[in-house]
Design an enzyme around this catalytic site. Structure first.
Site, PDB file in Angstrom:
ATOM      1  N   GLU A  25      46.729  43.041  46.526  1.00  0.00           N
ATOM      2  CA  GLU A  25      46.501  41.683  47.056  1.00  0.00           C
ATOM      3  C   GLU A  25      47.510  41.343  48.143  1.00  0.00           C
ATOM      4  O   GLU A  25      48.539  42.018  48.273  1.00  0.00           O
ATOM      5  CB  GLU A  25      46.543  40.676  45.908  1.00  0.00           C
ATOM      6  N   SER A 139      44.568  28.660  37.094  1.00  0.00           N
ATOM      7  CA  SER A 139      44.337  29.500  38.272  1.00  0.00           C
ATOM      8  C   SER A 139      42.899  30.001  38.363  1.00  0.00           C
ATOM      9  O   SER A 139      42.292  30.397  37.354  1.00  0.00           O
ATOM     10  CB  SER A 139      45.269  30.705  38.220  1.00  0.00           C
ATOM     11  N   LYS A 158      52.437  35.021  35.209  1.00  0.00           N
ATOM     12  CA  LYS A 158      53.759  34.619  35.701  1.00  0.00           C
ATOM     13  C   LYS A 158      54.469  33.720  34.697  1.00  0.00           C
ATOM     14  O   LYS A 158      53.857  32.839  34.100  1.00  0.00           O
ATOM     15  CB  LYS A 158      53.612  33.915  37.043  1.00  0.00           C
TER      16      LYS A 158
END
Ligand code: PSU
Ligand code: MN
Length: 307
Positions: A25, A139, A158
């Site tokens: 990414e 997200s 995260k």
């Protein structure tokens, strides 16, 4: 309208030769790491993948074109902090407006899958933010994982997120999650969460499980492979994370700006320790993703009787 997808020569020649490819990414180049570490790390991840005799395909947007296999110059173009962060829903706008952009896991997973790339490496996926009951900040990575059959290699979600809620979300939406040589879901900067997950014993085991997911069980979601940060690079960052979250609230940082803000703040508060940790886990994940792609490729060769 012209098809906005460009596959680089290196990547298309690899695919034509049935050579394994790993997608990377580019949101971490645009917003996840400070310059010049972002470019250095992106290029180092590509090199690690090439050393394993696998082809890297860093995916992002340049002048409204979706690039599968960014060049070094294009990676540099995304690194100055000006390129927007693009999730899947932002792609049409960026194509029409001919802008640049760093792709999050959600955008990368979808483009990888539609280009025929099975394995994607990142640092930590996005997930359920702390306080999501009020903010609804979950997200777009998670929804994409629930509907896109690629293997995503990461170090868990995260640490700035609500990790138990993220793991719960993945379970509710039927996304298989395996620990890479561990039975504990890792927490990005650290190896411990106390959350138990099934263990995969190395790359070959992951390839076996992935094969069973697609062919035998018809699983249509992504498969998440959670690789703990190497022990020597682990950082216990809770104190920095709490401070960073307080600062974000004080400054009313929300939406797509929140994750980059928190990563940057935690990096500053830890005097660069979490940034070094982030880089170490990204490189390690690139290595693991390449091993998995290679094993999947060897499996496929066996199936079609090449070896
Ligand atoms: N891993 C990293 N650094 C990052 C990211 C992952 O080590 O910056 C990016 C990924 O692109 C992921 C995004 O998709 O963070 C999640 O952002 P959000 O929480 O706003 O969905
Ligand atoms: Mn968000």
């Amino acid at each position: 309208m012209q098809n906005p997808l460009d596959i680089s020569n290196e990547v298309s020649s690899a695919m034509n030769r049935n050579h394994p490819v790993v997608a990377l990414e580019s949101s971490l180049i645009a917003h996840g790491l400070p310059s010049p570490l972002n470019v250095e790390t992106a290029l180092a991840m590509e090199e690690i993948i090439r050393e394993a005799d696998v082809t890297p395909a860093t995916i992002g947007m340049i002048d409204g074109r979706i690039k599968v296999g960014l060049t070094k110059e294009e990676i540099e173009k995304l690194s100055d902090g000006k390129a927007p962060k693009l999730t899947l829903r932002d792609i049409p706008y960026a194509v029409a407006k001919k802008t640049d952009g760093g792709f999050t896991v959600s955008a990368t997973a979808r483009i990888a899958m539609s280009s025929g790339i099975l394995v994607l490496a990142t640092g930590g996926i996005g997930g359920v933010h702390r306080g999501a009951c009020e903010t609804f900040d979950i997200s777009a990575d998670l929804w994409e994982l629930a509907r896109t059959p690629v293997i995503v290699v990461c170090s868990g979600a995260k640490a700035i997120l609500d990790i138990p809620a993220t793991v719960e979300w993945l379970e509710t939406h039927g996304v298989p999650v395996y620990g890479y040589e561990t039975d504990e879901f890792p927490a990005f900067y650290s190896r411990v969460t106390g959350i138990h997950i099934p263990k995969a014993d190395g790359a070959r085991d992951v390839a076996e499980i992935a094969k069973a997911a697609g062919a035998a069980s018809g699983v249509r979601t992504a498969t998440l492979i959670a690789v703990p940060v190497p022990k020597a690079d682990e950082v216990l960052a809770d104190i920095f994370i709490s401070k960073a979250i307080d600062e974000a609230q004080k400054n009313a940082i929300k939406g797509k700006d929140l994750t980059p803000y928190l990563l940057k703040k935690v990096g500053e508060l830890s005097k660069g320790k979490t940034t070094d940790c982030n880089i170490a886990l990204l490189k390690n994940n690139a290595r693991v993703a390449a091993d998995i792609a290679r094993c999947l490729f060897e499996e496929a060769q066996h199936r079609i009787g090449f070896v």
